[in-house]
Design a protein around this motif. Structure first.
Motif, PDB file in Angstrom:
ATOM      1  N   ALA A   1       0.926  -1.228   0.062  1.00  0.00           N
ATOM      2  CA  ALA A   1      -0.021  -0.209  -0.185  1.00  0.00           C
ATOM      3  C   ALA A   1       0.934   1.190  -0.173  1.00  0.00           C
ATOM      4  N   LEU A   2       1.936   1.189   0.868  1.00  0.00           N
ATOM      5  CA  LEU A   2       2.804   2.357   0.891  1.00  0.00           C
ATOM      6  C   LEU A   2       3.421   2.566  -0.530  1.00  0.00           C
ATOM      7  N   ILE A   3       4.103   1.526  -1.166  1.00  0.00           N
ATOM      8  CA  ILE A   3       4.689   1.837  -2.481  1.00  0.00           C
ATOM      9  C   ILE A   3       3.606   2.490  -3.409  1.00  0.00           C
ATOM     10  N   ASP A   4       2.470   2.048  -3.326  1.00  0.00           N
ATOM     11  CA  ASP A   4       1.386   2.476  -4.237  1.00  0.00           C
ATOM     12  C   ASP A   4       0.962   3.795  -4.178  1.00  0.00           C
ATOM     13  N   THR A   5       1.146   4.445  -2.772  1.00  0.00           N
ATOM     14  CA  THR A   5       0.656   5.480  -2.719  1.00  0.00           C
ATOM     15  C   THR A   5       1.711   6.684  -2.694  1.00  0.00           C
ATOM     16  N   SER A   6       3.038   6.381  -2.927  1.00  0.00           N
ATOM     17  CA  SER A   6       4.000   7.102  -3.236  1.00  0.00           C
ATOM     18  C   SER A   6       3.575   8.604  -4.151  1.00  0.00           C
ATOM     19  N   GLY A   7       3.955   9.793  -3.444  1.00  0.00           N
ATOM     20  CA  GLY A   7       3.529  10.713  -4.047  1.00  0.00           C
ATOM     21  C   GLY A   7       2.257  11.334  -3.818  1.00  0.00           C
ATOM     22  N   THR A   8       1.470  10.738  -2.883  1.00  0.00           N
ATOM     23  CA  THR A   8       0.314  11.470  -2.359  1.00  0.00           C
ATOM     24  C   THR A   8       0.288  12.862  -1.853  1.00  0.00           C
ATOM     25  N   ASP A   9      -0.517  13.641  -2.223  1.00  0.00           N
ATOM     26  CA  ASP A   9      -0.825  15.245  -1.571  1.00  0.00           C
ATOM     27  C   ASP A   9      -1.620  15.200  -0.256  1.00  0.00           C
ATOM     28  N   GLY A  10      -1.187  16.111   0.547  1.00  0.00           N
ATOM     29  CA  GLY A  10      -2.208  16.413   1.594  1.00  0.00           C
ATOM     30  C   GLY A  10      -1.848  15.517   2.849  1.00  0.00           C
ATOM     31  N   VAL A  11      -1.153  14.528   2.581  1.00  0.00           N
ATOM     32  CA  VAL A  11      -0.996  13.605   4.110  1.00  0.00           C
ATOM     33  C   VAL A  11       0.399  13.173   3.758  1.00  0.00           C
ATOM     34  N   ILE A  12       1.147  12.553   4.903  1.00  0.00           N
ATOM     35  CA  ILE A  12       2.317  11.795   4.562  1.00  0.00           C
ATOM     36  C   ILE A  12       2.159  10.277   4.897  1.00  0.00           C
ATOM     37  N   PRO A  13       1.854   9.334   3.985  1.00  0.00           N
ATOM     38  CA  PRO A  13       1.591   8.189   4.250  1.00  0.00           C
ATOM     39  C   PRO A  13       3.106   7.386   4.964  1.00  0.00           C
ATOM     40  N   VAL A  14       2.862   6.461   6.315  1.00  0.00           N
ATOM     41  CA  VAL A  14       3.878   5.785   6.681  1.00  0.00           C
ATOM     42  C   VAL A  14       3.581   4.386   7.206  1.00  0.00           C
TER      43      VAL A  14
END
Length: 419
Positions: A237-250
């Motif tokens: 999930a993290l790899i697929d969400t790289s570059g998301t705006d507005g939040v920092i996925p961890v």
């Protein structure tokens, strides 16, 4: 059901016979996706991009979007890399009656009987005098915990009683053991002098590979689904969400959850708080960031057992391939509250994923997860979820083949949700 994803999950589990191997495999996947290492002792890189940090059997990774500013909220997916098992003692060499044996301790709440009469390997790390560590894997049959023949205990089927000190010692050959024999053997496996080995962290692992079963192959039998199924979903999930705006996925995969998390690299330690404080922009900015952040604590949950339905709450049974279950407990053994449940429901709806509810029967107390620990330490709203499995804490567990994909899709929606 996604057969490619199930095959990849099986590959991940097989590559991860110990927490250290799970971290190494996670790092391999992150690096292939363009993530770079953030050394714990090095200067902190605050620019955009994907990074990871390793401490022993714990792995953290995150993706900072280009528009991140101090106070940007965090979306954390938390799982654990360890599983109940047998851990090799510091002085393992022993035996009796012409058998060579390995001394072990029970790690976590293992189902002891599930380790009997299995082909077992060894995996972990060898710590060297120079301060380095070397991963070691023996993925061929090496050990076996032999059961006593029924002819010598006619009452065994009326109740098996095992003494962890006496009855769980694996055999690994014939002859007379000598001090240092196992270390010599393992050092030879990885091609280093045995005299350089100062200590070790080694666990026993079932060598039966993951396999689909059932008339329609709708189930997956595998070791270490608790909790590598969650680690696999979170990393993907993290790899697929790289570059998301507005939040920092961890993503964080903690070691030592199965023994209480109260270690330097466990969920009760300071590591995650330190990393999240950096990501929030420092101590002053973290107050606002943490207030708008959310954590998803992901650990497997109990599937309704068809032979023991009386052990489950009749209104809150979770079943394989029904989607990941939201875990709720009035005494906060799970950290879920109503706003957290709503955030999870929104993620599932956005992902088009079914979800279930799990609540323990009142007369059977539930276990716990890293969720309440993180919520207490960080003050971040946390919700507990997990895919249903049978035979939890067995050497070999069982889940539905649809649920890992459901979990991954819901995790992606959770990690990118700005609301």
């Amino acid at each position: 059901m996604n057969p490619d994803l199930i095959a990849d999950l099986a590959s991940f589990v097989t590559a991860s016979p110990s927490p250290y191997h799970a971290v190494a495999e996670g790092v391999r996947r992150l690096r292939a996706a363009g993530f770079v290492e953030q050394p714990e002792v090095g200067p902190w890189e605050r620019g955009p991009g994907g990074r990871y940090l390793v401490r022993d059997g714990t792995l953290l990774a995150w993706s900072v979007p280009a528009g991140a500013v101090p106070g940007t909220p965090l979306r954390v997916f938390a799982a654990h890399t360890d599983s109940p098992t047998l851990k090799v003692k510091p002085r393992p060499d022993g035996g009796a009656a012409g058998w060579r044996q390995v001394g072990v301790e029970v790690y976590g709440g293992a189902l002891w009987n599930s380790w009997l009469d299995r082909d077992l390997g060894l995996a972990g790390r060898l710590a060297l005098y120079d301060g380095s560590a070397v991963l070691v894997t023996v993925d061929r049959p090496l050990l076996r915990v032999p059961q006593l023949a029924i002819h010598l205990d006619r009452t065994v089927n009326q109740g098996l009683t095992l003494d962890a000190q006496q009855h769980l010692l694996p055999v690994w050959g014939l002859g007379t053991a000598y001090d240092g024999e196992l270390v010599e053997f393992l050092a030879a496996e990885v091609g280093i002098p045995a005299a350089e080995v100062a200590a070790h962290d080694l666990v026993v692992g079932d060598l039966t590979p993951p396999a689909r079963l059932g008339a329609a192959e709708e189930l997956l039998a595998s070791p270490r689904l608790d909790n590598l199924a969650s680690v696999h979903a979170g990393l993907g999930a993290l790899i697929d969400t790289s570059g998301t705006d507005g939040v920092i996925p961890v993503f964080v995969g903690f070691d030592h959850e199965e023994i209480g998390s109260a270690t330097a690299s466990g969920a009760a330690g300071p590591l995650l708080e330190t990393v999240l404080t950096h990501l929030a922009g420092g101590y002053e900015a973290r107050v606002a960031a943490f207030a708008r952040s959310r954590c998803l604590s992901v650990d497997v949950t109990h599937a309704a057992h068809p032979n023991y339905l009386g052990h489950h709450d009749p209104a809150h049974r979770s079943v394989p391939n029904g989607g990941p279950a939201l875990k709720v407990n009035a005494n906060q053994r799970y950290a879920t509250d109503a706003p957290g449940a709503a955030a999870w429901a929104r993620a599932c709806r956005n992902a088009g994923v079914p979800s279930q509810l799990f609540v323990s029967k009142n007369t059977i107390p539930c276990g716990s997860t890293v969720g309440p620990i993180m919520a207490t330490r960080l003050g971040i709203r946390t919700v507990d979820v997990g895919i249903p499995v049978l035979s939890m804490h067995s050497a070999r567990e069982l889940c539905g083949v649809d649920d890992p994909a459901y979990l991954g899709a819901a995790a992606r929606a959770f990690l990118t949700d700005p609301g």
